[in-house]
Design a protein around this motif. Structure first.
Motif, PDB file in Angstrom:
ATOM      1  N   ILE A 204      29.862  28.101  19.513  1.00 32.01           N
ATOM      2  CA  ILE A 204      30.890  29.076  19.201  1.00 32.01           C
ATOM      3  C   ILE A 204      31.334  29.349  17.587  1.00 32.01           C
ATOM      4  O   ILE A 204      31.545  28.115  16.686  1.00 32.01           O
ATOM      5  CB  ILE A 204      32.058  28.960  19.677  1.00 32.01           C
ATOM      6  CG1 ILE A 204      31.457  28.905  21.344  1.00 32.01           C
ATOM      7  CG2 ILE A 204      32.471  29.987  19.729  1.00 32.01           C
ATOM      8  CD1 ILE A 204      32.927  29.118  21.563  1.00 32.01           C
ATOM      9  N   LYS A 205      30.751  30.306  16.877  1.00 28.13           N
ATOM     10  CA  LYS A 205      31.168  30.041  15.320  1.00 28.13           C
ATOM     11  C   LYS A 205      31.503  30.943  15.183  1.00 28.13           C
ATOM     12  O   LYS A 205      31.367  32.302  15.754  1.00 28.13           O
ATOM     13  CB  LYS A 205      29.205  30.495  14.999  1.00 28.13           C
ATOM     14  CG  LYS A 205      28.092  29.655  14.727  1.00 28.13           C
ATOM     15  CD  LYS A 205      27.394  29.580  15.032  1.00 28.13           C
ATOM     16  CE  LYS A 205      26.653  29.448  12.918  1.00 28.13           C
ATOM     17  NZ  LYS A 205      25.078  29.788  12.938  1.00 28.13           N
ATOM     18  N   MET A 206      32.850  31.657  13.801  1.00 24.63           N
ATOM     19  CA  MET A 206      33.669  31.553  14.865  1.00 24.63           C
ATOM     20  C   MET A 206      33.558  32.616  12.788  1.00 24.63           C
ATOM     21  O   MET A 206      34.929  31.682  11.711  1.00 24.63           O
ATOM     22  CB  MET A 206      35.441  31.665  14.619  1.00 24.63           C
ATOM     23  CG  MET A 206      35.544  31.055  15.508  1.00 24.63           C
ATOM     24  SD  MET A 206      36.445  30.297  17.227  1.00 24.63           S
ATOM     25  CE  MET A 206      36.058  28.683  15.879  1.00 24.63           C
ATOM     26  N   PRO A 207      32.562  33.578  11.426  1.00 24.34           N
ATOM     27  CA  PRO A 207      33.419  33.284  10.998  1.00 24.34           C
ATOM     28  C   PRO A 207      34.523  34.597   9.861  1.00 24.34           C
ATOM     29  O   PRO A 207      34.325  35.282  10.905  1.00 24.34           O
ATOM     30  CB  PRO A 207      31.676  34.344  10.288  1.00 24.34           C
ATOM     31  CG  PRO A 207      31.605  34.965  11.554  1.00 24.34           C
ATOM     32  CD  PRO A 207      31.410  33.737  12.707  1.00 24.34           C
ATOM     33  N   LEU A 208      35.092  33.426   9.262  1.00 24.81           N
ATOM     34  CA  LEU A 208      35.967  34.348   8.926  1.00 24.81           C
ATOM     35  C   LEU A 208      35.376  34.976   7.021  1.00 24.81           C
ATOM     36  O   LEU A 208      35.109  34.004   6.520  1.00 24.81           O
ATOM     37  CB  LEU A 208      36.926  33.028   8.872  1.00 24.81           C
ATOM     38  CG  LEU A 208      37.651  32.735   9.712  1.00 24.81           C
ATOM     39  CD1 LEU A 208      38.501  31.277   9.041  1.00 24.81           C
ATOM     40  CD2 LEU A 208      38.197  33.631  10.880  1.00 24.81           C
ATOM     41  N   ALA A 209      36.213  36.231   7.301  1.00 20.77           N
ATOM     42  CA  ALA A 209      36.414  37.239   5.676  1.00 20.77           C
ATOM     43  C   ALA A 209      36.784  36.179   4.816  1.00 20.77           C
ATOM     44  O   ALA A 209      37.829  35.708   4.464  1.00 20.77           O
ATOM     45  CB  ALA A 209      36.705  38.372   5.886  1.00 20.77           C
ATOM     46  N   ARG A 210      36.306  36.557   3.151  1.00 17.88           N
ATOM     47  CA  ARG A 210      37.211  36.305   2.198  1.00 17.88           C
ATOM     48  C   ARG A 210      38.338  36.422   2.362  1.00 17.88           C
ATOM     49  O   ARG A 210      39.050  37.463   2.712  1.00 17.88           O
ATOM     50  CB  ARG A 210      35.923  36.114   1.088  1.00 17.88           C
ATOM     51  CG  ARG A 210      36.745  36.606  -0.483  1.00 17.88           C
ATOM     52  CD  ARG A 210      36.045  36.404  -1.327  1.00 17.88           C
ATOM     53  NE  ARG A 210      37.026  36.596  -2.440  1.00 17.88           N
ATOM     54  CZ  ARG A 210      36.421  35.930  -3.299  1.00 17.88           C
ATOM     55  NH1 ARG A 210      35.073  34.550  -3.112  1.00 17.88           N
ATOM     56  NH2 ARG A 210      37.210  35.420  -4.975  1.00 17.88           N
ATOM     57  N   GLY A 211      39.093  35.855   2.215  1.00 22.85           N
ATOM     58  CA  GLY A 211      41.126  35.924   2.021  1.00 22.85           C
ATOM     59  C   GLY A 211      41.338  35.994   3.390  1.00 22.85           C
ATOM     60  O   GLY A 211      42.998  36.056   3.390  1.00 22.85           O
ATOM     61  N   ALA A 212      41.216  35.796   4.476  1.00 22.78           N
ATOM     62  CA  ALA A 212      41.359  35.090   5.678  1.00 22.78           C
ATOM     63  C   ALA A 212      42.740  34.121   5.763  1.00 22.78           C
ATOM     64  O   ALA A 212      42.860  33.369   4.467  1.00 22.78           O
ATOM     65  CB  ALA A 212      40.165  34.499   6.490  1.00 22.78           C
ATOM     66  N   HIS A 213      43.864  34.824   6.167  1.00 23.10           N
ATOM     67  CA  HIS A 213      44.979  34.125   6.705  1.00 23.10           C
ATOM     68  C   HIS A 213      45.411  33.514   7.431  1.00 23.10           C
ATOM     69  O   HIS A 213      44.581  33.137   8.383  1.00 23.10           O
ATOM     70  CB  HIS A 213      46.540  34.985   5.880  1.00 23.10           C
ATOM     71  CG  HIS A 213      45.982  35.875   6.724  1.00 23.10           C
ATOM     72  ND1 HIS A 213      46.395  36.347   7.781  1.00 23.10           N
ATOM     73  CD2 HIS A 213      46.597  37.452   6.158  1.00 23.10           C
ATOM     74  CE1 HIS A 213      46.630  37.664   8.353  1.00 23.10           C
ATOM     75  NE2 HIS A 213      46.294  38.017   7.188  1.00 23.10           N
ATOM     76  N   ASP A 214      46.724  32.751   7.580  1.00 23.94           N
ATOM     77  CA  ASP A 214      47.145  31.909   8.701  1.00 23.94           C
ATOM     78  C   ASP A 214      46.599  32.449  10.222  1.00 23.94           C
ATOM     79  O   ASP A 214      46.244  31.943  11.128  1.00 23.94           O
ATOM     80  CB  ASP A 214      48.297  32.144   8.870  1.00 23.94           C
ATOM     81  CG  ASP A 214      48.667  30.329   7.343  1.00 23.94           C
ATOM     82  OD1 ASP A 214      47.968  30.086   6.785  1.00 23.94           O
ATOM     83  OD2 ASP A 214      49.804  30.038   7.199  1.00 23.94           O
ATOM     84  N   GLU A 215      46.871  33.832   9.927  1.00 25.14           N
ATOM     85  CA  GLU A 215      46.421  34.473  11.575  1.00 25.14           C
ATOM     86  C   GLU A 215      45.746  34.643  11.677  1.00 25.14           C
ATOM     87  O   GLU A 215      44.684  34.503  13.320  1.00 25.14           O
ATOM     88  CB  GLU A 215      47.711  35.872  11.947  1.00 25.14           C
ATOM     89  CG  GLU A 215      48.114  36.653  12.748  1.00 25.14           C
ATOM     90  CD  GLU A 215      48.342  35.807  14.209  1.00 25.14           C
ATOM     91  OE1 GLU A 215      47.690  35.482  15.341  1.00 25.14           O
ATOM     92  OE2 GLU A 215      49.507  34.628  13.503  1.00 25.14           O
ATOM     93  N   GLU A 216      45.035  34.970  11.334  1.00 27.55           N
ATOM     94  CA  GLU A 216      43.754  35.181  11.245  1.00 27.55           C
ATOM     95  C   GLU A 216      42.957  33.619  11.920  1.00 27.55           C
ATOM     96  O   GLU A 216      41.499  34.009  12.404  1.00 27.55           O
ATOM     97  CB  GLU A 216      42.624  36.419   9.934  1.00 27.55           C
ATOM     98  CG  GLU A 216      43.493  37.479   9.928  1.00 27.55           C
ATOM     99  CD  GLU A 216      42.454  37.861   8.929  1.00 27.55           C
ATOM    100  OE1 GLU A 216      41.887  38.478   8.382  1.00 27.55           O
ATOM    101  OE2 GLU A 216      43.068  37.291   7.634  1.00 27.55           O
ATOM    102  N   PHE A 217      42.882  32.608  10.844  1.00 27.76           N
ATOM    103  CA  PHE A 217      42.699  31.087  11.423  1.00 27.76           C
ATOM    104  C   PHE A 217      42.456  31.332  13.168  1.00 27.76           C
ATOM    105  O   PHE A 217      42.037  30.956  13.223  1.00 27.76           O
ATOM    106  CB  PHE A 217      42.654  30.261  10.117  1.00 27.76           C
ATOM    107  CG  PHE A 217      42.876  28.861  10.716  1.00 27.76           C
ATOM    108  CD1 PHE A 217      41.105  28.115  10.955  1.00 27.76           C
ATOM    109  CD2 PHE A 217      43.514  28.495  11.170  1.00 27.76           C
ATOM    110  CE1 PHE A 217      40.887  27.215  11.141  1.00 27.76           C
ATOM    111  CE2 PHE A 217      43.270  27.243  11.279  1.00 27.76           C
ATOM    112  CZ  PHE A 217      42.238  26.304  11.115  1.00 27.76           C
TER     113      PHE A 217
END
Length: 307
Positions: A204-217
């Motif tokens: 399971i891979k969860m790429p996060l966009a640049r600038g992602a913050h606590d809630e997105e993480f």
């Protein structure tokens, strides 16, 4: 609940040279912070063993392992690529780092401890089955998982990686070991420039966009991994604990706080208590801003130890 802590002075002797961000100060400052906060008063602290060739070869190719031993020079630092070095003490440091993970497996599986934290270096999660890279020589978490599967006949092992850089090395191991569930959050489009998805059902891979913050993480883990863990019912959980997603760490571009790492750990601990008698082994990976690293490890350690 009993926690076990592993580290060793030899891990500080691995030397990347110059002003390399992956320095001995990382493990030294973490241990200083744990002592200052009186956290090591409450844990077991045995000296870790050194892993051996058999342990390494459960994961890595013989060609890789022999090439590392051949590359090590007793008198100087040798660069394996533009960012990965091997120094006179590096192989002993790497084997001791892996040994800490193996001893953690034994302690948890033999009910001598419930959780473990390995304050070790060089890191490991970028080391692929047949390639060292990304500051990493051998893959300690993968070596620990392979050992647990062979020695204790485990059928379901989970590896959770929240380092800001994708654990491509661990992914190459999970691709050939179906008894491992590998879950990784990471910043998209930075080193090691991994594909955002995988065709393997156990990855399971969860790429996060640049600038992602606590809630997105946190939301990515809550949505994609926590339900999966409850269904999967792992018998043992490993963490590739990299703290370079922290907002102060300039190695990447995420906006994750110390408090988010603490909350993540509390949530993981709750699930581990449900599915595998709380058995969690946390292994240090990245984290290069020393204040962010030490603050985050202290918070993670407290949550892991239930202090």
């Amino acid at each position: 609940m009993i926690m076990i802590y592993f580290s060793h002075p030899i891990c500080q002797k691995h030397n990347n040279g110059g002003n390399h961000p992956e320095s001995a100060q990382r493990v030294a400052r973490i241990e200083d912070a744990l002592i200052f906060n009186r956290l090591l008063d409450f844990v077991l602290m045995p000296e870790p063993r050194k892993a051996n060739d058999e342990d390494v070869l459960r994961v890595h190719s013989s060609q890789l392992w022999e090439s590392l031993k051949a590359a090590q020079n007793p008198d100087e630092i040798v660069m394996l690529d533009s960012e990965t070095a091997i120094a006179p003490d590096s192989i002993e440091a790497a084997l001791t780092a892996s040994g800490a993970v193996l001893d953690s497996v034994d302690a948890l599986m033999n009910q001598k401890a419930t959780t473990a934290f390995c304050n070790i270096r060089p890191p490991g999660h970028h080391a692929e089955v047949d390639r060292s890279m990304g500051f990493c020589l051998i893959n300690h978490v993968a070596i620990g998982a392979a050992y647990a599967i062979e020695k204790y006949d485990l059928q379901r092992v989970a590896i959770l990686d929240f380092d800001v850089h994708h654990g491509n090395g661990t992914e190459t191991y999970a691709e050939i070991e179906p008894k491992v569930l590998f879950c990784s959050s990471f910043e998209n489009d930075i080193y090691p420039f991994s594909e955002p998805g995988s065709p393997f059902e156990n990855i399971i891979k969860m790429p996060l966009a640049r600038g992602a913050h606590d809630e997105e993480f946190l939301s990515s883990w809550r949505e994609h991994v926590w339900p999966k863990l409850r269904d999967y019912q792992p018998e043992l959980i490993f963490l590739s604990a990299g703290f370079d997603a922290h907002r102060w760490d300039l190695m990447a571009n995420l906006d994750v706080s110390t408090q988010a790492f603490e909350q993540w750990t509390h949530e993981l601990r709750e699930i581990a208590d449900e599915v595998c008698q709380g058995r969690v082994i946390s292994v240090l990976e990245g984290g290069y801003d020393l204040r962010a690293l030490t603050d985050s490890v202290v918070a993670h350690f407290k949550a892991l130890a239930n202090l």
